[in-house]
Structures are given as C-alpha cells and as structure tokens.
Write an enzyme that holds these catalytic residues in place. Structure first.
Site, PDB file in Angstrom:
ATOM      1  N   ASP A 236     -32.562 -38.174  -8.443  1.00 40.02           N
ATOM      2  CA  ASP A 236     -31.839 -39.162  -9.252  1.00 40.02           C
ATOM      3  C   ASP A 236     -32.581 -39.521 -10.525  1.00 40.02           C
ATOM      4  O   ASP A 236     -33.782 -39.259 -10.663  1.00 40.02           O
ATOM      5  CB  ASP A 236     -31.699 -40.464  -8.460  1.00 40.02           C
ATOM      6  CG  ASP A 236     -33.016 -41.218  -8.368  1.00 40.02           C
ATOM      7  OD1 ASP A 236     -34.016 -40.616  -7.898  1.00 40.02           O
ATOM      8  OD2 ASP A 236     -33.086 -42.386  -8.791  1.00 40.02           O
TER       9      ASP A 236
ATOM     10  N   ASP B  23     -38.413 -34.121  -1.856  1.00 40.77           N
ATOM     11  CA  ASP B  23     -37.547 -33.572  -2.895  1.00 40.77           C
ATOM     12  C   ASP B  23     -38.375 -32.834  -3.943  1.00 40.77           C
ATOM     13  O   ASP B  23     -38.137 -31.673  -4.245  1.00 40.77           O
ATOM     14  CB  ASP B  23     -36.662 -34.660  -3.532  1.00 40.77           C
ATOM     15  CG  ASP B  23     -37.430 -35.850  -4.097  1.00 40.77           C
ATOM     16  OD1 ASP B  23     -38.673 -35.930  -3.923  1.00 40.77           O
ATOM     17  OD2 ASP B  23     -36.790 -36.722  -4.709  1.00 40.77           O
TER      18      ASP B  23
ATOM     19  N   ASP C  82     -44.470 -33.938  -7.915  1.00 41.54           N
ATOM     20  CA  ASP C  82     -44.673 -33.985  -9.366  1.00 41.54           C
ATOM     21  C   ASP C  82     -46.161 -34.161  -9.646  1.00 41.54           C
ATOM     22  O   ASP C  82     -46.902 -33.188  -9.773  1.00 41.54           O
ATOM     23  CB  ASP C  82     -43.801 -35.105  -9.938  1.00 41.54           C
ATOM     24  CG  ASP C  82     -43.835 -35.175 -11.444  1.00 41.54           C
ATOM     25  OD1 ASP C  82     -44.174 -34.161 -12.088  1.00 41.54           O
ATOM     26  OD2 ASP C  82     -43.526 -36.244 -12.010  1.00 41.54           O
TER      27      ASP C  82
ATOM     28  N   PHE D 242     -37.479 -33.410 -16.700  1.00 43.36           N
ATOM     29  CA  PHE D 242     -36.995 -34.308 -15.657  1.00 43.36           C
ATOM     30  C   PHE D 242     -35.668 -33.763 -15.145  1.00 43.36           C
ATOM     31  O   PHE D 242     -34.764 -33.474 -15.926  1.00 43.36           O
ATOM     32  CB  PHE D 242     -36.813 -35.724 -16.201  1.00 43.36           C
ATOM     33  CG  PHE D 242     -36.667 -36.728 -15.095  1.00 43.36           C
ATOM     34  CD1 PHE D 242     -37.789 -37.288 -14.499  1.00 43.36           C
ATOM     35  CD2 PHE D 242     -35.410 -37.096 -14.638  1.00 43.36           C
ATOM     36  CE1 PHE D 242     -37.657 -38.199 -13.457  1.00 43.36           C
ATOM     37  CE2 PHE D 242     -35.272 -38.005 -13.587  1.00 43.36           C
ATOM     38  CZ  PHE D 242     -36.401 -38.560 -13.003  1.00 43.36           C
TER      39      PHE D 242
END
Ligand code: IMP
Ligand code: MG
Length: 180
Positions: free
Chosen positions: A161, A104, A107, A154
């Site tokens: 999520d 996904d 980071d 974020f």
C-alpha cells in the site's frame, strides 16, 4: 479522518499478475519439498503480506497453519521511520514450531531484523523468511525464499500500500509521490 487517495500516481506495472502467480507456484513447490514431514506455521506480517500469504499457502501442499503479526513502521509516509512497533502479537506459542515468516517486502531490513530477534527469542524449532519482494542491494542472507528483487521505486499492489491504498490491485506497480 483522511480517506482521500494519497498524493501521487501509479506510473507503470513492474510485475504482472501472471508473473506473480507463476512465482508463487514455484515458491510453493520449493517450500513443499523443504518442509515435507514438518508442516510450517506460516506467520504473516499484516497487512502487506496477507494477499501473498493466502496465495502462497494454497500452493504449499502440506497442512500448514496460519498466524499473523501486525507491526507498524511507515505510518503514512513512503520513507522508513526506522521505528518498528508491535500492533498485534501472535496467538500461537511458537516454541519448537517450524516458523515461516511471510513478508511483503524487505526494504531497509529493519522490520525483518526486529521480527527475527523477537521470534527467535521464543525458541522455535526453525525460523525462515519468505519475502515476496526484496529491495535490490538489501541484505539477502536472512531471507531464504525470495519472490522478486525490486528496484528502488516505491511499489504498490498485491497487498502493498501507500497510505492504505491500492492493496487490492492484482499487479505490482510503481507509485510516484507528487514532488512538492
Ligand atoms: P523495512 O523495515 O525498511 O525493510 O520495511 C519493511 C516494510 O516497509 C514493508 O513490510 C512494507 O510495509 C514497507 N515498504 C517498504 N517499501 C515499500 C514499497 O515500495 N511499497 C510499499 N510498502 C513498502
Ligand atoms: Mg506498508
């Protein structure tokens, strides 16, 4: 059990459903060309990648196969713990397979670094990464297919999520935790 919404709010949309669909189509086309004659085993990292992977798989015009891993790195927080734990391993023997790892978001890159080592040690024929989002400034040399670069905010939606919420949203949106 805490089933209430996380403390904070969605403030704005950063990638629309239409932009996501267009980019996923383009990635699918690119992957189809690159993997002609050697359809990949797509390995999705649960849970965040599953919506992206289901759309991407249908844009790859090859007989792909699926498997999934689940890792846990964040718990309930929006900050990386730096600790990666395997919650569910693959069911497929990936020796000599062309593996396309689907993420996904990259980071800090810690999860990816860990998964690359883990899967690489199993001697796949090839191992490439397709990430929907890559944090601006993150190391890119290990990610062959990137959906979008993303600023430090974020984000949630399209599989991503905060404390298990908002995965079902069609767009990518910024979530701002309450400051306390
Ligand atoms: P990394 O190990 O720091 O690269 O973090 C990777 C994982 O952290 C991703 O697979 C996500 O599950 C989670 N993560 C990092 N940033 C975000 C974000 O902005 N929204 C939702 N999840 C995120
Ligand atoms: Mg997550």
């Amino acid at each position: 059990m805490n089933v209430s919404a996380p403390a904070g709010r969605i403030t704005r949309e950063v990638i629309s459903a239409e932009s996501l669909a267009q980019r996923v189509r383009d990635l699918g086309r690119e992957i189809t060309l690159d993997y002609r004659g050697r359809p990949p085993l797509m390995v999705g990292v649960l849970k965040g990648a599953y919506i992206f992977m289901s759309d991407l798989a249908r844009e790859i015009k090859l007989p792909v196969e699926f498997d999934f891993m689940a890792v846990s790195s964040y718990g309930q927080s929006t900050q990386s713990s730096g600790v990666v734990r395997i919650v569910k391993d693959l069911e497929t023997d990936i020796t000599d397979r062309d593996v396309l790892l689907v993420e996904d978001i990259v980071d800090s890159g810690l999860t990816l670094k860990y998964l690359r080592k883990l899967l690489g040690d199993r001697k796949p024929a090839s191992l490439e990464v397709c990430a929907l989002l890559v944090r601006e400034g993150a190391q890119l040399e290990n990610v062959k297919y990137v959906g979008f670069p993303i600023p430090p905010d974020f984000v949630v939606g399209y599989g991503l999520d905060v404390a298990q919420h908002y995965r079902e949203k069609r767009a990518i949106m910024v979530f701002e935790p309450d400051s306390d």
